[in-house]
Design a protein around this motif. Structure first.
Motif, PDB file in Angstrom:
ATOM      1  N   MET A  66     -25.373 -65.155 -32.329  1.00 26.30           N
ATOM      2  CA  MET A  66     -25.265 -66.304 -33.191  1.00 26.30           C
ATOM      3  C   MET A  66     -24.928 -65.810 -34.592  1.00 26.30           C
ATOM      4  O   MET A  66     -25.376 -64.758 -35.016  1.00 26.30           O
ATOM      5  N   TRP A  67     -24.159 -66.617 -35.300  1.00 24.41           N
ATOM      6  CA  TRP A  67     -23.734 -66.281 -36.653  1.00 24.41           C
ATOM      7  C   TRP A  67     -24.050 -67.424 -37.602  1.00 24.41           C
ATOM      8  O   TRP A  67     -23.933 -68.586 -37.234  1.00 24.41           O
ATOM      9  N   ALA A  68     -24.409 -67.085 -38.818  1.00 19.95           N
ATOM     10  CA  ALA A  68     -24.508 -68.054 -39.911  1.00 19.95           C
ATOM     11  C   ALA A  68     -23.232 -67.865 -40.727  1.00 19.95           C
ATOM     12  O   ALA A  68     -22.916 -66.753 -41.151  1.00 19.95           O
ATOM     13  N   ILE A  69     -22.478 -68.943 -40.903  1.00 18.55           N
ATOM     14  CA  ILE A  69     -21.200 -68.891 -41.594  1.00 18.55           C
ATOM     15  C   ILE A  69     -21.321 -69.660 -42.904  1.00 18.55           C
ATOM     16  O   ILE A  69     -21.792 -70.791 -42.923  1.00 18.55           O
ATOM     17  N   PHE A  70     -20.866 -69.056 -43.998  1.00 16.47           N
ATOM     18  CA  PHE A  70     -20.927 -69.684 -45.325  1.00 16.47           C
ATOM     19  C   PHE A  70     -19.534 -69.724 -45.920  1.00 16.47           C
ATOM     20  O   PHE A  70     -18.802 -68.748 -45.856  1.00 16.47           O
ATOM     21  N   PHE A  71     -19.194 -70.878 -46.486  1.00 17.98           N
ATOM     22  CA  PHE A  71     -17.904 -70.986 -47.154  1.00 17.98           C
ATOM     23  C   PHE A  71     -18.004 -71.978 -48.298  1.00 17.98           C
ATOM     24  O   PHE A  71     -18.920 -72.775 -48.380  1.00 17.98           O
ATOM     25  N   ARG A  72     -17.032 -71.878 -49.202  1.00 17.80           N
ATOM     26  CA  ARG A  72     -16.916 -72.784 -50.344  1.00 17.80           C
ATOM     27  C   ARG A  72     -15.770 -73.748 -50.074  1.00 17.80           C
ATOM     28  O   ARG A  72     -15.153 -73.692 -49.038  1.00 17.80           O
ATOM     29  N   ARG A  73     -15.458 -74.567 -51.062  1.00 18.93           N
ATOM     30  CA  ARG A  73     -14.356 -75.508 -50.902  1.00 18.93           C
ATOM     31  C   ARG A  73     -13.024 -74.820 -50.661  1.00 18.93           C
ATOM     32  O   ARG A  73     -12.140 -75.398 -50.061  1.00 18.93           O
ATOM     33  N   GLU A 104     -12.680 -71.230 -49.732  1.00 21.89           N
ATOM     34  CA  GLU A 104     -12.633 -69.922 -49.083  1.00 21.89           C
ATOM     35  C   GLU A 104     -13.878 -69.637 -48.268  1.00 21.89           C
ATOM     36  O   GLU A 104     -14.937 -70.213 -48.474  1.00 21.89           O
ATOM     37  N   PHE A 105     -13.706 -68.728 -47.350  1.00 20.79           N
ATOM     38  CA  PHE A 105     -14.812 -68.162 -46.588  1.00 20.79           C
ATOM     39  C   PHE A 105     -15.615 -67.269 -47.528  1.00 20.79           C
ATOM     40  O   PHE A 105     -15.044 -66.545 -48.334  1.00 20.79           O
ATOM     41  N   VAL A 106     -16.956 -67.321 -47.424  1.00 20.61           N
ATOM     42  CA  VAL A 106     -17.800 -66.486 -48.277  1.00 20.61           C
ATOM     43  C   VAL A 106     -18.395 -65.330 -47.480  1.00 20.61           C
ATOM     44  O   VAL A 106     -18.210 -64.176 -47.829  1.00 20.61           O
ATOM     45  N   GLU A 107     -19.095 -65.633 -46.395  1.00 19.20           N
ATOM     46  CA  GLU A 107     -19.778 -64.561 -45.656  1.00 19.20           C
ATOM     47  C   GLU A 107     -20.171 -65.063 -44.271  1.00 19.20           C
ATOM     48  O   GLU A 107     -20.434 -66.244 -44.076  1.00 19.20           O
ATOM     49  N   GLY A 108     -20.221 -64.140 -43.325  1.00 16.18           N
ATOM     50  CA  GLY A 108     -20.744 -64.411 -41.994  1.00 16.18           C
ATOM     51  C   GLY A 108     -21.839 -63.401 -41.700  1.00 16.18           C
ATOM     52  O   GLY A 108     -21.634 -62.210 -41.877  1.00 16.18           O
ATOM     53  N   ILE A 109     -23.004 -63.891 -41.282  1.00 16.78           N
ATOM     54  CA  ILE A 109     -24.142 -63.009 -41.021  1.00 16.78           C
ATOM     55  C   ILE A 109     -24.592 -63.207 -39.579  1.00 16.78           C
ATOM     56  O   ILE A 109     -24.859 -64.331 -39.155  1.00 16.78           O
ATOM     57  N   ALA A 110     -24.687 -62.107 -38.852  1.00 15.38           N
ATOM     58  CA  ALA A 110     -25.108 -62.163 -37.452  1.00 15.38           C
ATOM     59  C   ALA A 110     -26.618 -62.254 -37.360  1.00 15.38           C
ATOM     60  O   ALA A 110     -27.330 -61.586 -38.102  1.00 15.38           O
ATOM     61  N   LEU A 111     -27.090 -63.069 -36.434  1.00 15.36           N
ATOM     62  CA  LEU A 111     -28.507 -63.115 -36.095  1.00 15.36           C
ATOM     63  C   LEU A 111     -28.679 -62.141 -34.939  1.00 15.36           C
ATOM     64  O   LEU A 111     -28.204 -62.375 -33.833  1.00 15.36           O
ATOM     65  N   LYS A 143      -6.370 -71.804 -48.092  1.00 16.56           N
ATOM     66  CA  LYS A 143      -7.412 -72.290 -49.002  1.00 16.56           C
ATOM     67  C   LYS A 143      -7.470 -73.813 -49.057  1.00 16.56           C
ATOM     68  O   LYS A 143      -8.542 -74.384 -49.151  1.00 16.56           O
ATOM     69  N   GLU A 144      -6.329 -74.467 -48.976  1.00 15.74           N
ATOM     70  CA  GLU A 144      -6.305 -75.924 -49.063  1.00 15.74           C
ATOM     71  C   GLU A 144      -7.077 -76.575 -47.907  1.00 15.74           C
ATOM     72  O   GLU A 144      -7.644 -77.642 -48.055  1.00 15.74           O
TER      73      GLU A 144
END
Length: 120
Positions: A1-8, A10-17, A107-108
């Motif tokens: 499982m992954w936690a995915i973080f992004f802004r309006r 761009e992609f910010v970070e993906g962290i594996a559980l 990005k759009e």
């Protein structure tokens, strides 16, 4: 499982559980957010404390709203479409292809995930 973080935009970070563990407040604030905030140059705090301390407002949402899970309703279907039909022979190969597909999203289009009804 992954936690995915992004802004309006761009992609910010993906962290594996790791090792099929359960997502807990402790994991989320001391491991997951630590990595995310190191990317965006902020210090980790408990989620609600962080939002309050930085005067970040939250909006009330009905349960199961697609606005609450842009990854489920926007990002994951997009990634599935890009990776459909491909075979991966290791987790590393899959993860590499996944993050390459994320990097290829213009990005759009990221705005579509955070602004319901907006079409890129």
């Amino acid at each position: 499982m992954w936690a995915i973080f992004f802004r309006r935009s761009e992609f910010v970070e993906g962290i594996a559980l790791e090792d099929r563990k359960t997502v807990t407040a402790d994991w989320y604030t001391t491991i997951c957010l630590l990595k995310v905030f190191s990317v965006i140059e902020r210090q980790p705090l408990r989620t609600r404390e962080f939002l309050q301390n930085h005067r970040i407002g939250t909006l009330p949402h009905p349960p199961y709203s697609p606005d609450l899970a842009p990854c489920d309703f926007w990002l994951f279907p997009k990634l599935k479409d890009q990776l459909r039909g491909r075979r991966f022979f290791s987790n590393e190969e899959l993860i590499g292809a996944l993050f390459l597909a994320i990097e290829e999203i213009p990005k759009e289009e990221w705005k579509c995930a955070l602004i319901p009804g907006l079409n890129a």
